[in-house]
Design a protein around this motif. Structure first.
Motif, PDB file in Angstrom:
ATOM      1  N   ASP A  88     -17.435  10.982 -61.019  1.00 21.38           N
ATOM      2  CA  ASP A  88     -16.790  12.413 -61.335  1.00 21.38           C
ATOM      3  C   ASP A  88     -15.734  12.420 -62.298  1.00 21.38           C
ATOM      4  O   ASP A  88     -15.312  10.961 -62.506  1.00 21.38           O
ATOM      5  CB  ASP A  88     -16.621  13.411 -60.059  1.00 21.38           C
ATOM      6  N   PHE A  89     -14.985  13.365 -62.560  1.00 22.01           N
ATOM      7  CA  PHE A  89     -13.953  13.416 -63.579  1.00 22.01           C
ATOM      8  C   PHE A  89     -12.622  12.555 -63.174  1.00 22.01           C
ATOM      9  O   PHE A  89     -11.965  12.266 -63.983  1.00 22.01           O
ATOM     10  CB  PHE A  89     -13.699  14.802 -63.898  1.00 22.01           C
ATOM     11  N   THR A  90     -12.540  12.489 -61.870  1.00 21.43           N
ATOM     12  CA  THR A  90     -11.432  11.718 -61.346  1.00 21.43           C
ATOM     13  C   THR A  90     -11.328  10.228 -61.688  1.00 21.43           C
ATOM     14  O   THR A  90     -10.365   9.738 -61.630  1.00 21.43           O
ATOM     15  CB  THR A  90     -11.307  11.831 -59.820  1.00 21.43           C
ATOM     16  N   ILE A  91     -12.436   9.936 -62.335  1.00 25.12           N
ATOM     17  CA  ILE A  91     -12.582   8.425 -63.083  1.00 25.12           C
ATOM     18  C   ILE A  91     -11.338   8.544 -64.135  1.00 25.12           C
ATOM     19  O   ILE A  91     -10.826   7.269 -64.302  1.00 25.12           O
ATOM     20  CB  ILE A  91     -13.795   7.990 -63.513  1.00 25.12           C
ATOM     21  N   PHE A  92     -10.838   9.325 -64.553  1.00 25.85           N
ATOM     22  CA  PHE A  92      -9.724   9.485 -65.555  1.00 25.85           C
ATOM     23  C   PHE A  92      -8.616   9.588 -65.064  1.00 25.85           C
ATOM     24  O   PHE A  92      -7.235   9.605 -65.623  1.00 25.85           O
ATOM     25  CB  PHE A  92     -10.178  10.784 -66.601  1.00 25.85           C
ATOM     26  N   ASN A  93      -8.534   9.369 -63.811  1.00 27.12           N
ATOM     27  CA  ASN A  93      -6.935   9.580 -62.978  1.00 27.12           C
ATOM     28  C   ASN A  93      -6.521   8.362 -62.054  1.00 27.12           C
ATOM     29  O   ASN A  93      -7.255   8.331 -60.791  1.00 27.12           O
ATOM     30  CB  ASN A  93      -6.936  10.714 -62.214  1.00 27.12           C
ATOM     31  N   LYS A 140      -6.197   2.964 -69.016  1.00 27.98           N
ATOM     32  CA  LYS A 140      -6.394   3.972 -68.018  1.00 27.98           C
ATOM     33  C   LYS A 140      -5.420   5.057 -68.382  1.00 27.98           C
ATOM     34  O   LYS A 140      -5.567   6.387 -68.154  1.00 27.98           O
ATOM     35  CB  LYS A 140      -5.740   3.195 -66.639  1.00 27.98           C
ATOM     36  N   PHE A 141      -4.153   4.839 -68.880  1.00 30.25           N
ATOM     37  CA  PHE A 141      -3.151   5.661 -69.105  1.00 30.25           C
ATOM     38  C   PHE A 141      -3.660   6.659 -70.370  1.00 30.25           C
ATOM     39  O   PHE A 141      -3.554   7.854 -70.465  1.00 30.25           O
ATOM     40  CB  PHE A 141      -1.770   5.082 -69.693  1.00 30.25           C
ATOM     41  N   LEU A 142      -4.407   5.949 -71.476  1.00 33.56           N
ATOM     42  CA  LEU A 142      -5.023   6.753 -72.711  1.00 33.56           C
ATOM     43  C   LEU A 142      -5.899   7.694 -72.052  1.00 33.56           C
ATOM     44  O   LEU A 142      -6.293   8.779 -72.421  1.00 33.56           O
ATOM     45  CB  LEU A 142      -5.437   5.788 -73.616  1.00 33.56           C
ATOM     46  N   GLY A 143      -6.961   7.134 -71.162  1.00 30.97           N
ATOM     47  CA  GLY A 143      -8.084   7.977 -70.595  1.00 30.97           C
ATOM     48  C   GLY A 143      -7.392   9.464 -69.909  1.00 30.97           C
ATOM     49  O   GLY A 143      -7.877  10.163 -70.148  1.00 30.97           O
ATOM     50  N   TYR A 144      -6.312   9.006 -69.123  1.00 32.27           N
ATOM     51  CA  TYR A 144      -5.536  10.178 -68.564  1.00 32.27           C
ATOM     52  C   TYR A 144      -5.108  11.043 -69.378  1.00 32.27           C
ATOM     53  O   TYR A 144      -5.139  12.372 -69.389  1.00 32.27           O
ATOM     54  CB  TYR A 144      -4.516   9.756 -67.538  1.00 32.27           C
ATOM     55  N   GLU A 145      -4.428  10.612 -70.365  1.00 29.53           N
ATOM     56  CA  GLU A 145      -3.618  11.548 -71.292  1.00 29.53           C
ATOM     57  C   GLU A 145      -4.709  12.295 -72.086  1.00 29.53           C
ATOM     58  O   GLU A 145      -4.463  13.462 -72.310  1.00 29.53           O
ATOM     59  CB  GLU A 145      -2.781  10.574 -72.404  1.00 29.53           C
TER      60      GLU A 145
END
Length: 481
Positions: A335-340, A289-294
């Motif tokens: 949507d893109f918020t899946i990365f947060n 999850k962290f890497l997706g966000y980063e």
């Protein structure tokens, strides 16, 4: 003379024209803040010229000596004839001894018929400054002034910290480097193979991502395992950043935007525990999850910095397909918020270590910025853009905040608007960025701004609320033609 640099000029009385050229050079240096010691300025009838010269060369206050080299100067120094020859007997041992190689420099005034420089034999192998031609005189005169002031044009940057990836576990490798290099070369060279090389690189990253999955060790703190698992990812993150940079610069048609979008889409399954695993903790996949966000935030920051808003719009507005949602009866397009996601492991670590960070995730993101070329402000700006895009949707649908901007913990209203919003005071620039927020005109942001008049809606870190209107610079947005 104050602290002005002092130089002594050694030259040959070759001709009245040459002497006048030397005087002109001395005056030009004087206009540039250099105190010049020259026989024409400092000697009068009855003064001893050799003693003057010897004193100048040995004076500890004179840090620089210029040797004005023309045909006569070279010949006289080589044959040790005349006053110049006497000077050579004093100067050459100092140059040969190399006690201070930065004290003497030859300034070339003349070349021979074959274009070779007239230089004394004792100086022939050393670097000189060429003032023999008019076409590059100004540039080389600047070099001379910089040399006198010990301010070279090219200076070594401060040495940074040892890269963290050097301490990675060598057994954990995603095996991406060879194809990464091919992809970079193909994109820069606009080769037909660029698209295929980029696709192959992204596929290798996504497939081998599985190697980063953590197997819990009951003898270690979980947050320490989490931190250790992310050390080997710094070099990968830097590779991806280079890929994004090169695409931003060289892919002028935007054709690779779809490939970037599909790459991020391929990471989504890692944010959830595999179906084959029966017993698990909800923090097991926090590293993914962290890497997706980063990765997502770095890509967005890079594209914004290069004003590739077309690529930002694709990342923020296009839906992402997630097959597994079918199992839960949910829409397979997200949507893109899946990365947060909330990274609970870092929150728990903050509590365990009693560091009391306003944003544990934001602090960790900042710690990993070294060597990326991105600043905390650039990353916070990208986080804010993603937050606003999510808020436009959330306010329209009367739902909760869908993107939590961890990097805004250090952003205050006193900093003023972020760069892209400052630039968007121009109506034309606002028109370029408005697609990132899925609005067609400035008035479409009104519901969002009205909702944020109630500060309960705004992001809060501790006792401090982030002022959305200040970071947008709303009063000046799209006010100039």
């Amino acid at each position: 003379m104050d602290s002005k640099p002092q130089v002594f000029i050694s030259y040959s009385w070759s001709s009245p024209e040459h002497e006048q050229w030397v005087v002109g050079l001395a005056n030009d240096l004087g206009d540039s803040g250099v105190y010049v010691h020259l026989d024409k300025f400092d000697l009068r009838e009855g003064h001893e010229s050799i003693a003057f010269m010897e004193r100048m060369v040995n004076d500890p206050n004179i840090k620089k000596v210029l040797l004005i080299c023309d045909k006569a100067y070279a010949e006289k120094t080589n044959t040790r004839s005349g006053g110049v020859g006497t000077e050579a007997q004093i100067i050459s041992p100092k140059i040969y001894a190399a006690t201070d190689q930065n004290k003497f420099v030859a300034v070339l005034k003349e070349r021979d018929s074959d274009g070779k420089p007239y230089l004394p034999t004792y100086y022939a192998s050393r670097i000189y400054i060429d003032l023999s031609g008019q076409e590059d005189f100004a540039e080389n005169f600047e070099r001379l002034v910089r040399w006198i002031n010990d301010k070279p044009l090219y200076q070594r940057k401060p040495i940074g910290e040892r890269p963290a990836y050097l301490d990675e576990d060598p057994e954990i490798s995603l095996g991406t480097t060879p194809i990464f290099r091919r992809a970079i070369e193909a994109i820069k060279g606009n080769k037909l193979s660029a698209g295929g090389a980029l696709t192959e690189y992204f596929q290798i990253v996504a497939t081998n991502f599985e190697r980063l999955r953590i197997v819990r060790d009951p003898t270690k703190e979980w947050d320490e395992q989490f931190i250790d698992s992310l050390l080997p990812t710094i070099s990968l993150r830097n590779e991806l950043n280079q890929i994004f940079e090169v695409i931003a610069v060289y892919d002028t048609t935007g054709e690779f935007g779809a490939k970037i979008h599909r790459f991020f889409e391929s990471l989504i399954p890692y944010f959830y525990t595999p179906a084959r695993i029966g017993s698990y903790y909800d923090t097991d996949v926090d590293n993914f999850k962290f890497l997706g966000y980063e990765f997502f935030l770095h890509a967005l920051a890079i594209f914004i910095a290069h004003e590739r808003f077309d690529l930002c719009i694709r990342l923020l507005n296009d839906g992402y397909y997630f097959e597994r949602n079918r199992e839960f009866g949910l829409d397979r397009m997200v949507d893109f918020t899946i990365f947060n996601h909330e990274i609970k492991t870092l929150v728990n670590r903050d509590n365990r270590m009693q560091t009391r960070y306003l944003s544990p995730v934001g602090v960790f993101m900042k710690e990993r910025l070294a060597g990326t070329g991105l600043s905390e402000v650039k990353l916070a700006q990208a986080d804010f853009v993603a937050y606003l895009r999510g808020e436009v949707f959330s306010v329209e649908n009367d739902s909760y905040v869908s993107w939590w901007p961890t990097m805004l913990a250090s952003a205050t209203s006193s900093h003023g608007a972020f760069e892209i919003f400052s630039r968007a005071q121009s109506k034309a620039y606002f028109d370029r960025i408005k697609g990132m927020f899925a609005v067609k005109k400035l008035d479409d942001l009104t519901p969002l701004l009205e909702a944020h008049k109630n500060t309960q809606r705004a992001p809060r870190f501790g006792y401090r609320t982030v002022s959305i209107s200040s970071l947008i610079g709303v009063d000046k947005l799209a006010t100039r033609d």
